[in-house]
Design a protein around this motif. Structure first.
Motif, PDB file in Angstrom:
ATOM      1  N   CYS A 135       2.786  -3.279  -9.766  1.00  0.00           N
ATOM      2  CA  CYS A 135       3.189  -2.596 -11.000  1.00  0.00           C
ATOM      3  C   CYS A 135       4.693  -2.532 -11.236  1.00  0.00           C
ATOM      4  O   CYS A 135       5.132  -2.181 -12.321  1.00  0.00           O
ATOM      5  CB  CYS A 135       2.597  -1.188 -11.053  1.00  0.00           C
ATOM      6  SG  CYS A 135       3.517   0.018 -10.069  1.00  0.00           S
ATOM      7  N   TYR A 137       6.850  -0.453  -9.876  1.00  0.00           N
ATOM      8  CA  TYR A 137       7.457   0.859  -9.604  1.00  0.00           C
ATOM      9  C   TYR A 137       8.426   0.721  -8.434  1.00  0.00           C
ATOM     10  O   TYR A 137       8.155   0.000  -7.470  1.00  0.00           O
ATOM     11  CB  TYR A 137       6.347   1.869  -9.266  1.00  0.00           C
ATOM     12  CG  TYR A 137       6.819   3.098  -8.524  1.00  0.00           C
ATOM     13  CD1 TYR A 137       7.344   4.195  -9.209  1.00  0.00           C
ATOM     14  CD2 TYR A 137       6.752   3.163  -7.124  1.00  0.00           C
ATOM     15  CE1 TYR A 137       7.783   5.325  -8.527  1.00  0.00           C
ATOM     16  CE2 TYR A 137       7.186   4.283  -6.441  1.00  0.00           C
ATOM     17  CZ  TYR A 137       7.702   5.362  -7.136  1.00  0.00           C
ATOM     18  OH  TYR A 137       8.134   6.466  -6.449  1.00  0.00           O
ATOM     19  N   CYS A 165       1.357   3.992  -3.987  1.00  0.00           N
ATOM     20  CA  CYS A 165       2.165   3.901  -5.201  1.00  0.00           C
ATOM     21  C   CYS A 165       1.719   4.985  -6.198  1.00  0.00           C
ATOM     22  O   CYS A 165       0.544   5.058  -6.553  1.00  0.00           O
ATOM     23  CB  CYS A 165       2.009   2.513  -5.819  1.00  0.00           C
ATOM     24  SG  CYS A 165       2.884   2.364  -7.398  1.00  0.00           S
ATOM     25  N   CYS A 168       0.337   2.920  -9.561  1.00  0.00           N
ATOM     26  CA  CYS A 168      -0.890   2.118  -9.582  1.00  0.00           C
ATOM     27  C   CYS A 168      -1.803   2.359  -8.368  1.00  0.00           C
ATOM     28  O   CYS A 168      -2.908   1.839  -8.320  1.00  0.00           O
ATOM     29  CB  CYS A 168      -0.569   0.633  -9.718  1.00  0.00           C
ATOM     30  SG  CYS A 168       0.117  -0.095  -8.226  1.00  0.00           S
ATOM     31  N   VAL A 170      -1.602   1.427  -5.109  1.00  0.00           N
ATOM     32  CA  VAL A 170      -1.755   0.500  -3.977  1.00  0.00           C
ATOM     33  C   VAL A 170      -1.019   1.047  -2.752  1.00  0.00           C
ATOM     34  O   VAL A 170      -0.191   1.952  -2.864  1.00  0.00           O
ATOM     35  CB  VAL A 170      -1.236  -0.940  -4.301  1.00  0.00           C
ATOM     36  CG1 VAL A 170      -2.056  -1.545  -5.419  1.00  0.00           C
ATOM     37  CG2 VAL A 170       0.245  -0.934  -4.608  1.00  0.00           C
TER      38      VAL A 170
HETATM   39 FE    FE Z   1       2.373   0.242  -8.123  1.00  0.00          FE
END
Ligand code: FE
Length: 179
Positions: A135, A137, A165, A168, A170
């Motif tokens: 994503c 971030y 995260c 998202c 992960v």
């Molecule tokens: Fe992410």
């Protein structure tokens, strides 16, 4: 750079790191005109592994006579290492002036450029930002991750393994260091 206590660390683990390294520095105090027996035993193991194309340096301390550095240098040569002359020999406990010789020793051991890189890594090691692959971030240690109770100042390496995260979801291993 990795530091091991030969008397306490797993000897095979140290050897694995020696295998991966281009240069090593071995230290021992002078004990009865010789080196520590734990270091001597490890040096014997080192010799058996016949490493090639690696540099080495010696350092140590002494009370009355300071043979340990010379003994270490000779044994490192015997083990196939390219031993540099730079060394650190302190009488009794190491003091400021002994530490002052360290940069020169490191430069002789791994070269000027690498020595500078090493310094930079040390200074920004804990403040490195990491980016989430899926994503985008970016985890910034200065800010932490208040939503997950991660305090500001927490290095990415020190985040709990189950941290994920905040955008998202992960896991940590999907993150890469931002250069
Ligand atoms: Fe992410």
């Amino acid at each position: 750079m990795k530091v091991f206590n030969i008397a306490k660390a797993d000897k095979n683990e140290i050897m694995t790191e020696v295998f991966k390294s281009r240069a090593i520095a071995v230290g021992s105090p002078t004990v009865s005109n010789s080196i520590l027996s734990s270091v001597a035993g490890w040096m014997e193991f080192l010799k058996q592994l016949k490493f090639k194309n690696k540099k080495a340096a010696a350092f140590g301390c002494y009370g009355w006579s300071g043979e340990s550095v010379k003994i270490l240098q000779e044994q490192l040569k015997g083990a196939g290492f390219d031993v540099i002359d730079e060394n650190i020999r302190s009488q009794w406990n190491p003091e400021e002036e002994d530490f002052a010789g360290i940069p020169a020793l490191v430069t002789a051991l791994i070269g000027e450029e690498e020595a500078e890189d090493e310094e930079e890594n040390d200074s920004d090691g804990k403040s490195a930002k990491y980016q989430c692959g899926p994503c985008g971030y970016i985890y910034d240690p200065e800010k932490g991750d208040p939503d997950s109770d991660i305090a500001p100042g927490t290095a990415f390496e020190d985040l709990p393994d189950d941290w994920c995260c905040p955008v998202c979801g992960v896991s940590k291993d999907m993150f890469e260091k931002v250069k």
